[in-house]
Write a protein that holds these residues in place. Structure first.
Motif, short mmCIF file in Angstrom:
data_model
loop_
_atom_site.label_atom_id
_atom_site.label_comp_id
_atom_site.label_asym_id
_atom_site.label_seq_id
_atom_site.Cartn_x
_atom_site.Cartn_y
_atom_site.Cartn_z
N ASN A 26 0.81 -1.21 0.00
CA ASN A 26 0.00 0.00 0.00
C ASN A 26 0.85 1.27 0.00
OD1 ASN A 26 -3.02 -0.53 0.04
ND2 ASN A 26 -2.23 -2.08 1.42
N ALA A 62 -6.29 9.04 -0.26
CA ALA A 62 -7.14 8.05 -0.92
C ALA A 62 -6.66 6.63 -0.63
CB ALA A 62 -7.19 8.31 -2.42
N VAL A 63 -5.37 6.40 -0.80
CA VAL A 63 -4.84 5.05 -0.59
C VAL A 63 -4.80 4.73 0.90
CG1 VAL A 63 -2.84 3.54 -0.90
CG2 VAL A 63 -3.58 5.04 -2.75
N ARG A 121 -8.29 3.74 1.98
CA ARG A 121 -8.59 2.43 1.40
C ARG A 121 -7.87 1.33 2.15
NH1 ARG A 121 -5.89 -1.02 -1.53
NH2 ARG A 121 -6.95 -2.40 -2.96
N ALA A 122 -6.58 1.52 2.43
CA ALA A 122 -5.79 0.51 3.14
C ALA A 122 -6.34 0.27 4.55
CB ALA A 122 -4.33 0.92 3.21
N TYR A 159 -9.42 0.83 5.60
CA TYR A 159 -10.75 0.23 5.50
C TYR A 159 -10.69 -1.26 5.14
CZ TYR A 159 -15.63 -0.33 4.07
OH TYR A 159 -16.92 -0.76 3.96
N LEU A 160 -9.79 -1.64 4.25
CA LEU A 160 -9.74 -3.02 3.78
C LEU A 160 -8.87 -3.95 4.63
CD1 LEU A 160 -9.53 -2.55 -0.10
CD2 LEU A 160 -11.50 -3.25 1.27
#
Length: 128
Positions: free
Chosen positions: A18, A51-52, A55-56, A58-59
């Motif tokens: 990530n 953004a990343v 996302r990282a 959250y996932l």
């Protein structure tokens, strides 16, 4: 192989992957802003990072528990994925991921492996 082998995701590999994704997103966002003539090109860097990063974060709870298990006959993964070992045509490395390609053309990813070469070798030994 008497006991099943489990391939678990590695948190360090998750963070490294990530981090590279964030660096690419930062550069890409800055490039787009530069190409469209925006005078605030620098804003692409924090936007790509945010953004990343979101996302990282959250996932992570999903990705870091996605284990694959290999028995004498089958490779079983999250979401009900099941690949008979005799149907594996190729095993590839893609960064921290190991890609399984079946004879029918299906592709599966064993993600965020600490040592993808060792994971690939273990699977190739089993299908030999």
């Amino acid at each position: 192989m008497a006991n099943p082998v489990t391939f678990t995701p590695d948190k360090g590999a998750y963070v490294r992957t990530n981090t590279w994704l964030a660096a690419g997103a930062m550069a890409g966002a800055m490039l787009v802003l530069w190409l469209i003539g925006n005078p605030y090109v620098w804003t692409g860097a924090p936007a790509g990072l945010a953004a990343v990063g979101v996302r990282a974060w959250y996932l992570a709870s999903e990705e870091l528990v996605a284990n694959w298990q290999m028995t004498d006959t089958t490779l079983t993964g999250p979401g009900g994925r099941s690949v008979p070992l005799n149907q594996i045509a190729a095993v590839n490395i893609m960064g921290s991921f190991v890609q399984i390609v079946t004879k029918g053309g299906d592709k599966h990813l064993i993600k965020y492996q600490a040592n993808p070469a060792a994971t690939k070798a273990e699977i190739e030994r089993a299908i030999a």
